[in-house]
Design a protein around this motif. Structure first.
Motif, short mmCIF file in Angstrom:
data_model
loop_
_atom_site.label_atom_id
_atom_site.label_comp_id
_atom_site.label_asym_id
_atom_site.label_seq_id
_atom_site.Cartn_x
_atom_site.Cartn_y
_atom_site.Cartn_z
N SER A 54 0.84 -1.21 0.00
CA SER A 54 0.00 0.00 0.00
C SER A 54 0.87 1.25 0.00
N LYS A 100 0.95 2.15 -7.06
CA LYS A 100 0.26 1.35 -8.08
C LYS A 100 -0.85 2.14 -8.76
N SER A 146 -1.18 5.39 -8.79
CA SER A 146 -0.57 6.52 -9.51
C SER A 146 -0.12 6.08 -10.91
N1 LIG Z 1 -2.96 13.67 -5.28
C1 LIG Z 1 -1.92 13.38 -4.49
N2 LIG Z 1 -1.21 14.37 -3.88
C2 LIG Z 1 -0.16 14.08 -3.09
N3 LIG Z 1 0.29 12.84 -2.86
C3 LIG Z 1 -0.38 11.82 -3.42
C4 LIG Z 1 -1.52 12.02 -4.27
N4 LIG Z 1 -1.98 10.83 -4.69
C5 LIG Z 1 -1.17 9.89 -4.13
N5 LIG Z 1 -0.20 10.49 -3.38
C6 LIG Z 1 0.88 9.80 -2.64
O1 LIG Z 1 1.53 8.92 -3.54
C7 LIG Z 1 1.85 7.70 -2.91
C8 LIG Z 1 1.35 6.53 -3.76
O2 LIG Z 1 -0.09 6.50 -3.73
P1 LIG Z 1 -0.92 5.44 -4.59
O3 LIG Z 1 -2.34 5.72 -4.37
O4 LIG Z 1 -0.43 5.45 -5.98
O5 LIG Z 1 -0.49 4.08 -3.85
P2 LIG Z 1 -1.03 2.57 -4.06
O6 LIG Z 1 0.17 1.71 -4.31
O7 LIG Z 1 -2.10 2.54 -5.08
O8 LIG Z 1 -1.62 2.21 -2.61
P3 LIG Z 1 -2.90 1.29 -2.20
O9 LIG Z 1 -2.46 -0.16 -2.35
O10 LIG Z 1 -3.11 1.64 -0.76
O11 LIG Z 1 -4.04 1.66 -3.08
C9 LIG Z 1 1.28 7.76 -1.50
O12 LIG Z 1 2.33 8.03 -0.60
C10 LIG Z 1 0.30 8.91 -1.54
O13 LIG Z 1 0.26 9.63 -0.34
#
Ligand SMILES: Nc1ncnc2c1ncn2[C@@H]1O[C@H](COP(=O)(O)OP(=O)(O)OP(=O)(O)O)[C@@H](O)[C@H]1O
Ligand SMILES: [Mg+2]
Length: 221
Positions: A42, A46, A48
């Motif tokens: 998490s 991913k 992003s």
């Molecule tokens: N709009 C935003 N502004 C600032 N930081 C962001 C934004 N969106 C995501 N982040 C940061 O980018 C990082 C990656 O987030 P992301 O949602 O891509 O992770 P993920 O791997 O999809 O997690 P999960 O498995 O929990 O869904 C995190 O640390 C998050 O705080």
């Protein structure tokens, strides 16, 4: 539809905080019809990544070529048209519109042609096993059924590529597996490229490639 990325980087800049560099130098080469899994803990980036590949967000640096088109050299209108024309997206939560019926929800992405698309919407509903629920509202469906409607909605524009961001993440294991099997069956029948985020190792095992996102690195398998 093939997708190539070059030196793809994403940083988020938020006032009062240090910049967060989520990933850098992502190099992908995805060919038509492949199933690509993205895994990782998490917060690793991913969603992003999948949002950029699905043209819903722009990278900080780097390029994405879809069928040879350098997408981020284009304006937002071009990206929006390309999404409407060729891309289907399924999210972790269904994001169905509560005041619209199942059938109407499926037609939302193509609302301007909803009359011409009606028969196709019904045949997609049949495909996901929910034709008998066409006039139900989302809150009258089970979680697995809601997610099957979200899958049907992602198919209405005949996408060449489907993105799925943990589409079964909030369902129980059995229901989640059923929906995932259905998704794989349909993309195999249609020959659609599929890029999906999953925490489920048995699901990532059926992918053609797995992109493992780790702290500070990305492993391609
Ligand atoms: N709009 C935003 N502004 C600032 N930081 C962001 C934004 N969106 C995501 N982040 C940061 O980018 C990082 C990656 O987030 P992301 O949602 O891509 O992770 P993920 O791997 O999809 O997690 P999960 O498995 O929990 O869904 C995190 O640390 C998050 O705080
Ligand atoms: Mg995510």
């Amino acid at each position: 539809m093939n997708i190539i990325t070059e030196n793809l980087c994403k940083s988020y800049i938020k006032k009062g905080h240090h910049d967060v560099e989520v990933f850098k130098d992502v190099q992908l080469n995805i060919t038509s019809g492949q199933k690509i899994a993205i895994t990782g803990p998490s917060g690793i980036g991913k969603s992003s990544l999948i949002h950029i590949l699905g043209l819903m967000d722009r990278p900080t640096f780097g390029n994405v070529y879809i069928n040879g088109v350098d997408c981020f050299s284009k304006d937002d209108k071009y990206l929006c048209d390309m999404r409407k024309r060729s891309i289907g997206f399924i999210f972790q939560f269904h994001y169905l519109m509560s005041d619209f019926t199942v059938l109407e929800n499926i037609l939302i992405p193509v609302w301007a042609q909803k009359n011409q698309k009606l028969n196709q919407a019904k045949s997609i509903l049949d495909r996901v096993g929910l034709l008998n629920r066409q006039d139900y509202f989302p809150n009258e469906l089970s979680g697995g059924q809601q997610q099957r409607v979200a899958l049907a909605r992602a198919l209405i524009n005949d996408p060449q590529i489907i993105f799925a961001d943990e589409p079964t993440g909030h369902l129980d294991k059995f229901t989640g597996l059923e929906v995932e099997k259905l998704l794989f069956k349909i993309v195999a029948e249609l020959g659609t490229t599929l890029i999906f985020v999953t925490h489920n190792e048995s699901i990532s095992a059926v992918a053609d490639k797995v992109i493992k996102m780790r702290e500070g690195e990305i492993v391609y398998e």
